[in-house]
Design a protein around this motif. Sequence first.
Motif, PDB file in Angstrom:
ATOM      1  N   ASP A   1       0.299  -1.223  -0.105  1.00  0.00           N
ATOM      2  CA  ASP A   1       0.120   0.219   0.240  1.00  0.00           C
ATOM      3  C   ASP A   1       0.764   1.043   0.336  1.00  0.00           C
ATOM      4  OD1 ASP A   1      -2.412   0.975   0.255  1.00  0.00           O
ATOM      5  OD2 ASP A   1      -1.907   2.157   2.101  1.00  0.00           O
ATOM      6  N   ALA A   2       1.859   1.529   0.527  1.00  0.00           N
ATOM      7  CA  ALA A   2       2.690   2.261   0.701  1.00  0.00           C
ATOM      8  C   ALA A   2       3.292   2.805  -0.477  1.00  0.00           C
ATOM      9  CB  ALA A   2       3.683   2.117   1.792  1.00  0.00           C
ATOM     10  N   VAL A   3       4.207   1.458  -1.168  1.00  0.00           N
ATOM     11  CA  VAL A   3       4.657   1.316  -2.234  1.00  0.00           C
ATOM     12  C   VAL A   3       3.973   2.070  -3.199  1.00  0.00           C
ATOM     13  CG1 VAL A   3       5.543   0.218  -4.498  1.00  0.00           C
ATOM     14  CG2 VAL A   3       6.707  -0.032  -1.733  1.00  0.00           C
ATOM     15  N   LEU A   4       2.299   1.765  -3.473  1.00  0.00           N
ATOM     16  CA  LEU A   4       1.195   2.392  -4.491  1.00  0.00           C
ATOM     17  C   LEU A   4       0.882   3.681  -4.185  1.00  0.00           C
ATOM     18  CD1 LEU A   4      -1.298  -0.486  -4.610  1.00  0.00           C
ATOM     19  CD2 LEU A   4       0.055   0.043  -6.104  1.00  0.00           C
ATOM     20  N   ARG A   5       0.794   3.915  -2.754  1.00  0.00           N
ATOM     21  CA  ARG A   5       1.043   6.002  -2.447  1.00  0.00           C
ATOM     22  C   ARG A   5       2.184   6.502  -3.234  1.00  0.00           C
ATOM     23  NH1 ARG A   5       0.449   5.237   3.232  1.00  0.00           N
ATOM     24  NH2 ARG A   5       0.002   3.487   2.998  1.00  0.00           N
ATOM     25  N   ALA A   6       3.055   5.885  -2.937  1.00  0.00           N
ATOM     26  CA  ALA A   6       4.637   6.518  -3.278  1.00  0.00           C
ATOM     27  C   ALA A   6       4.161   7.170  -4.437  1.00  0.00           C
ATOM     28  CB  ALA A   6       5.551   5.724  -2.669  1.00  0.00           C
ATOM     29  N   LEU A   7       3.807   5.349  -5.417  1.00  0.00           N
ATOM     30  CA  LEU A   7       3.821   5.645  -7.427  1.00  0.00           C
ATOM     31  C   LEU A   7       3.515   6.702  -7.432  1.00  0.00           C
ATOM     32  CD1 LEU A   7       4.502   1.790  -8.036  1.00  0.00           C
ATOM     33  CD2 LEU A   7       5.785   4.133  -8.988  1.00  0.00           C
ATOM     34  N   GLY A   8       2.028   6.125  -6.568  1.00  0.00           N
ATOM     35  CA  GLY A   8       0.516   7.813  -6.687  1.00  0.00           C
ATOM     36  C   GLY A   8       0.958   9.281  -6.532  1.00  0.00           C
ATOM     37  N   LYS A   9       2.295   9.675  -6.159  1.00  0.00           N
ATOM     38  CA  LYS A   9       3.013  10.924  -5.303  1.00  0.00           C
ATOM     39  C   LYS A   9       3.938  11.497  -6.316  1.00  0.00           C
ATOM     40  CE  LYS A   9       1.352  10.695  -0.586  1.00  0.00           C
ATOM     41  NZ  LYS A   9       2.111  10.833   0.924  1.00  0.00           N
TER      42      LYS A   9
ATOM     43  N   ALA B   1      13.218   8.353 -14.390  1.00  0.00           N
ATOM     44  CA  ALA B   1      13.645   7.489 -13.725  1.00  0.00           C
ATOM     45  C   ALA B   1      14.016   7.430 -12.477  1.00  0.00           C
ATOM     46  CB  ALA B   1      13.664   5.914 -14.531  1.00  0.00           C
ATOM     47  N   ALA B   2      15.768   7.853 -12.317  1.00  0.00           N
ATOM     48  CA  ALA B   2      16.502   8.848 -11.472  1.00  0.00           C
ATOM     49  C   ALA B   2      16.017   9.508 -10.033  1.00  0.00           C
ATOM     50  CB  ALA B   2      17.746   9.095 -11.621  1.00  0.00           C
ATOM     51  N   GLU B   3      14.705  10.482 -11.030  1.00  0.00           N
ATOM     52  CA  GLU B   3      14.005  11.491 -10.239  1.00  0.00           C
ATOM     53  C   GLU B   3      12.998  10.002 -10.090  1.00  0.00           C
ATOM     54  OE1 GLU B   3      12.988  14.606 -12.498  1.00  0.00           O
ATOM     55  OE2 GLU B   3      15.313  15.120 -12.621  1.00  0.00           O
ATOM     56  N   ALA B   4      12.152   9.335 -10.083  1.00  0.00           N
ATOM     57  CA  ALA B   4      11.129   8.805  -9.505  1.00  0.00           C
ATOM     58  C   ALA B   4      11.288   8.314  -8.364  1.00  0.00           C
ATOM     59  CB  ALA B   4      10.376   8.232 -10.523  1.00  0.00           C
ATOM     60  N   ARG B   5      13.000   7.492  -8.670  1.00  0.00           N
ATOM     61  CA  ARG B   5      13.164   6.725  -7.505  1.00  0.00           C
ATOM     62  C   ARG B   5      13.534   6.877  -6.287  1.00  0.00           C
ATOM     63  NH1 ARG B   5      16.531   5.017 -12.413  1.00  0.00           N
ATOM     64  NH2 ARG B   5      15.346   2.949 -13.642  1.00  0.00           N
ATOM     65  N   ALA B   6      14.175   8.160  -6.207  1.00  0.00           N
ATOM     66  CA  ALA B   6      14.724   8.954  -5.432  1.00  0.00           C
ATOM     67  C   ALA B   6      13.630   9.427  -5.046  1.00  0.00           C
ATOM     68  CB  ALA B   6      15.961  10.449  -6.005  1.00  0.00           C
ATOM     69  N   ALA B   7      12.870   9.354  -5.216  1.00  0.00           N
ATOM     70  CA  ALA B   7      11.794  10.533  -4.524  1.00  0.00           C
ATOM     71  C   ALA B   7      10.638   9.096  -3.659  1.00  0.00           C
ATOM     72  CB  ALA B   7      10.626  10.759  -5.589  1.00  0.00           C
ATOM     73  N   MET B   8      10.500   8.211  -4.400  1.00  0.00           N
ATOM     74  CA  MET B   8      10.183   6.735  -3.602  1.00  0.00           C
ATOM     75  C   MET B   8      10.810   6.522  -2.724  1.00  0.00           C
ATOM     76  SD  MET B   8       8.596   4.663  -7.212  1.00  0.00           S
ATOM     77  CE  MET B   8       8.038   3.331  -5.190  1.00  0.00           C
ATOM     78  N   LYS B   9      11.877   6.358  -2.619  1.00  0.00           N
ATOM     79  CA  LYS B   9      12.810   5.756  -1.023  1.00  0.00           C
ATOM     80  C   LYS B   9      12.196   6.996  -0.438  1.00  0.00           C
ATOM     81  CE  LYS B   9      16.319   3.420  -3.764  1.00  0.00           C
ATOM     82  NZ  LYS B   9      17.960   3.620  -4.234  1.00  0.00           N
ATOM     83  N   ASP B  10      12.721   7.948  -0.785  1.00  0.00           N
ATOM     84  CA  ASP B  10      11.983   9.529   0.011  1.00  0.00           C
ATOM     85  C   ASP B  10      11.201   9.634   1.077  1.00  0.00           C
ATOM     86  OD1 ASP B  10      14.978  10.146  -0.336  1.00  0.00           O
ATOM     87  OD2 ASP B  10      13.789  12.110  -1.093  1.00  0.00           O
TER      88      ASP B  10
END
Length: 165
Positions: free
Chosen positions: A105-113, A150-159
């Motif tokens: 659920d957290a990953v899906l929310r992070a993707l949604g942001k 893609a790199a920005e997306a990965r960093a934002a998701m990790k954050d």
Amino acid sequence: MAQATATTGAATFEEFFESERRGLFRALCLMTGDPHEAEELTQDAFLHIWERWDRVREMEKPTGYLYRSAMNGFRSRKRRVLRAARVVVQPLRSNDPYEEADLRDAVLRALGKLGRRQRAAVVLTDLLGYGSAEAGRLLGVKPTSVRSLAAEARAAMKDELGAQR
């Protein structure tokens, strides 16, 4: 009118489309909570039906087949997102199913942001395995832009995922 189409069979795909489009879209909006995703799923389901229209129009309940196609598309999309999330964020393995559900659920929310372009770049490259050149063609941007997004997306998701712990 939709019921008549479902039981008697539409003469043309266009008639079937016009009678069923609004109801399918509304149902998918309720399921996804996102009108943009619902519109994409609606279009994909109708494309699936259109490609098989010669067989579908002869079915006893073509509307049921349409909704089943849309649901299969929804489930498939969800699985792809979860697979992408596993590639992007390698979580620690847990034996607790509740913890795993919370993480999904957290990953899906992070993707949604993520922004639309970032989400598209990370899904195309990490989930679907496209190279940056092919993903760039699909998105209409340069390969370097895809890699950057893609790199920005990965960093934002990790954050985002780190902040939730």
